[in-house]
Design a protein around this motif. Structure first.
Motif, mmCIF file in Angstrom:
data_model
loop_
_atom_site.group_PDB
_atom_site.id
_atom_site.type_symbol
_atom_site.label_atom_id
_atom_site.label_comp_id
_atom_site.label_asym_id
_atom_site.label_seq_id
_atom_site.Cartn_x
_atom_site.Cartn_y
_atom_site.Cartn_z
ATOM 1 N N SER A 213 25.553 41.033 48.209
ATOM 2 C CA SER A 213 25.380 39.942 47.247
ATOM 3 C C SER A 213 26.159 38.674 47.606
ATOM 4 C CB SER A 213 25.730 40.422 45.841
ATOM 5 O OG SER A 213 27.056 40.861 45.821
ATOM 6 N N ASP A 224 32.062 41.953 44.926
ATOM 7 C CA ASP A 224 32.803 42.398 46.105
ATOM 8 C C ASP A 224 32.272 41.694 47.360
ATOM 9 O OD1 ASP A 224 30.388 43.615 46.664
ATOM 10 O OD2 ASP A 224 31.172 45.627 46.915
ATOM 11 N N ASP A 226 30.967 42.450 50.949
ATOM 12 C CA ASP A 226 30.507 43.465 51.895
ATOM 13 C C ASP A 226 30.499 42.853 53.283
ATOM 14 O OD1 ASP A 226 29.660 45.532 49.868
ATOM 15 O OD2 ASP A 226 28.430 43.847 49.224
HETATM 16 MG MG MG Z 1 28.369 44.092 47.151
#
Ligand code: MG
Ligand code: CTP
Length: 555
Positions: A213, A224, A226
């Motif tokens: 995202s 978060d 990634d």
């Molecule tokens: Mg994520």
């Protein structure tokens, strides 16, 4: 702050910089404005990555003279952009015009001597700024305006939604408030770039790329980070260099499988981040997961990071979602609202478990939009038919080919409002035959479920995988119940919306209240048993559906 920010900009890049800012804070990067040429995912990634390589992160004293700070740094070369934010103290992100300026700054930077403790002399791009003659400078120091890196509080969101003019306006407001800002995006790419410096000590020429995202245009402030450690660049480079009768190969150590190789690589990188990584804390090596990862907190940026490797398909899914997000301006607004709705009702959680994930919810919205009449989004199979030779992409035997030039996809003729789409989304999934059907964005139609997981959403590229395999029957049921209730509230609301002065939650605000169920009971004198209530609800929705001519072709 703006004139000061420009003060030390390099003359040639000011306009380019302004353009870039307009694009990324607005819609061009994600392409929601129809007239603007839409950037390819790889172009955005490359530009941001290059920008991050010219950028440094500086921990500053709480009060600082901004003008002098910039003047001091510009001794190393012109500055293109900078901003401040708070995360365990004041930090500055400073983007130079040229990469050489970073080296020049590193050359005058010393490793601190800490008294009885010893420092590990790691020369990164994360610095600590100290005031030399703090007494003389006190009068010139001032508090700095910080760029906000977190999403609005529920209270603020609620107020904004209540003041909106329409449900469509509410969805767009929510998107505006939650989407990643230009600064937050810069910080995400910079964090990857800082981690790349650590990984490059072992694997020169590697790349650490953000995925998920942070880059697929569906990221909320606070989501978060990634990261994907890409070692393929090294492989590609050697492949190109081979010519003639000879073939050169590196002497390497062999391990039993790709998975073991991934585990070993992540294990050393995790160790390295733990021991030497400035600003990295709480490093956990989760190497036995299906997709092994290193999880850590990058305190300097405030991001919770998940580092994986050998995960190229996930990067491709991020590209696909980015394309879907850019194809129609309604997509992101709808996905953000559904994600916030799910979070508000604890359907999603930051802790791994049997809940639905944001990734699954995004797939459900995309699928729903493929099912509209006319469709708002094309199927993945259709995007594959538009691909040319250069788009061809096979990863580990999986065909991940689709057209990557957004400008080659015709916009949808569908003009449905966001209000209608959100209501119909809840109805559609409130009535979906989850027990027998699978959601499949490749074909854009329901398929028979190949296995018995309660919720089956096919991974678009690794088609034998179910991305929502973790979801339990009870979590799915909770989703269905809430979807039905939300559809019903929407339907009820259409009839009697409160006057703006009453300060009553309405539209999306009513749906985001902690418990829709409470809401429902508030407007009913006597609470009925759930099954009966739902049955009545469905009947009421069905009758409203016949008054309304915009039925979905999926029902
Ligand atoms: Mg994520
Ligand atoms: N992914 C996947 N299959 C899964 C879970 C994740 O392919 N079962 C990939 C997707 O590309 C996803 C990425 O890994 O976007 C990151 O996963 P995650 O962090 O769970 O989802 P995000 O899309 O980043 O959403 P969030 O904002 O919740 O982090």
């Amino acid at each position: 702050q703006r004139p000061l920010r420009r003060l030390l900009s390099c003359p040639g890049t000011v306009t380019a910089d302004l353009r870039r800012e307009e694009q990324s804070s607005g819609s061009a990067e994600t392409g929601s404005e129809d007239r603007t040429p839409k950037k390819r995912f790889s172009e955005v990634q490359n530009e941001r990555r290059e920008q991050a390589q010219r950028t440094v992160l500086i921990h500053c004293p709480n009060k600082i003279n901004e003008k002098k700070f910039l003047k001091f740094l510009s001794q190393h070369g012109p500055i293109n952009n900078h901003f401040f934010y708070e995360s365990f103290g004041l930090h500055a992100v400073v983007e130079f015009c040229q990469k050489e300026s970073v080296t020049s700054l590193q050359n005058i930077t010393r490793t601190p001597s800490l008294g009885p403790e010893a420092a590990i002399p790691f020369k990164s791009r994360y610095f600590n700024l100290k005031l030399r003659n703090s007494l003389n400078q006190t009068s010139e120091l001032s508090s700095i305006q910080c760029s906000n890196q977190s999403s609005p509080s529920s209270k603020k969101l609620y107020q904004l939604l209540c003041c909106a003019e329409s449900v469509d306006d509410q969805l767009n407001t929510l998107l505006r408030e939650f989407q990643l800002t230009d600064e937050n995006t810069r910080l995400r790419y910079l964090t990857c770039s800082l981690i790349e410096d650590v990984a490059a000590a072992y694997f020169p020429g590697c790349a650490v790329r953000p995925f998920g995202s942070s880059v697929n245009s569906f990221g909320k402030l606070g989501c978060d980070l990634d990261m994907f450690l890409d070692l393929d660049e090294i492989g590609k480079f050697t492949a190109q260099k081979t010519s003639g009768n000879f073939l050169m190969e590196f002497q390497v150590k062999n391990v039993p499988s790709e998975r073991v190789a991934t585990q070993k690589i992540l294990s050393v990188i995790g160790e390295c981040l733990d021991q030497f990584g400035p600003g990295c804390a709480g490093v956990q090596r989760i190497l036995n997961a299906r997709c092994p990862l290193v999880r850590f907190s990058h305190q300097a940026s405030g991001f919770q990071c998940d580092l994986t490797t050998n995960n190229r398909i996930a990067l491709k899914s991020s590209e696909l979602l980015y394309m879907y997000g850019a194809l129609d301006s309604r997509v992101r607004a709808l996905v953000f609202s559904v994600r916030c709705w799910a979070r508000a009702h604890s359907l999603t959680s930051s802790i791994p478990g049997a809940w639905i994930t944001n990734f699954s919810l995004t797939m459900m919205v995309i699928f729903f939009l493929q099912r509209r009449s006319p469709p708002i989004l094309p199927t993945l199979d259709y995007l594959k038919t538009l691909a040319d030779a250069e788009d061809k992409c096979i990863i580990e035997g999986h065909n991940c080919t689709f057209v990557r030039d957004l400008n080659r996809i015709k916009p949808s003729g569908n003009t449905e409002t966001l209000e209608l789409l959100l209501k119909e989304f809840f109805e559609y999934f409130g009535n979906f035959a989850f027990n027998k059907n699978s959601i499949n964005i490749r074909q854009g139609r329901e398929q028979n479920k190949p296995e018995s997981s309660p919720l089956h959403i096919q991974n678009p590229f690794e088609t034998s995988l179910n991305i929502s395999k973790n979801v339990s029957q009870s979590q799915l049921q909770k989703f269905v119940d809430l979807a039905r209730e939300s559809a019903w509230i929407f339907h009820q609301e259409g009839k009697d919306r409160p006057s703006p002065s009453s300060n009553q939650p309405w539209g999306l605000a009513a749906l985001l209240l902690p418990s829709v169920a409470n809401n429902v009971s508030l407007s009913k004198k006597k609470k009925k048993p759930p099954s009966e209530r739902i049955k009545n609800l469905l009947d009421s929705i069905k009758s409203s559906g016949s008054e309304n001519s915009t039925a979905t072709n999926g029902r």
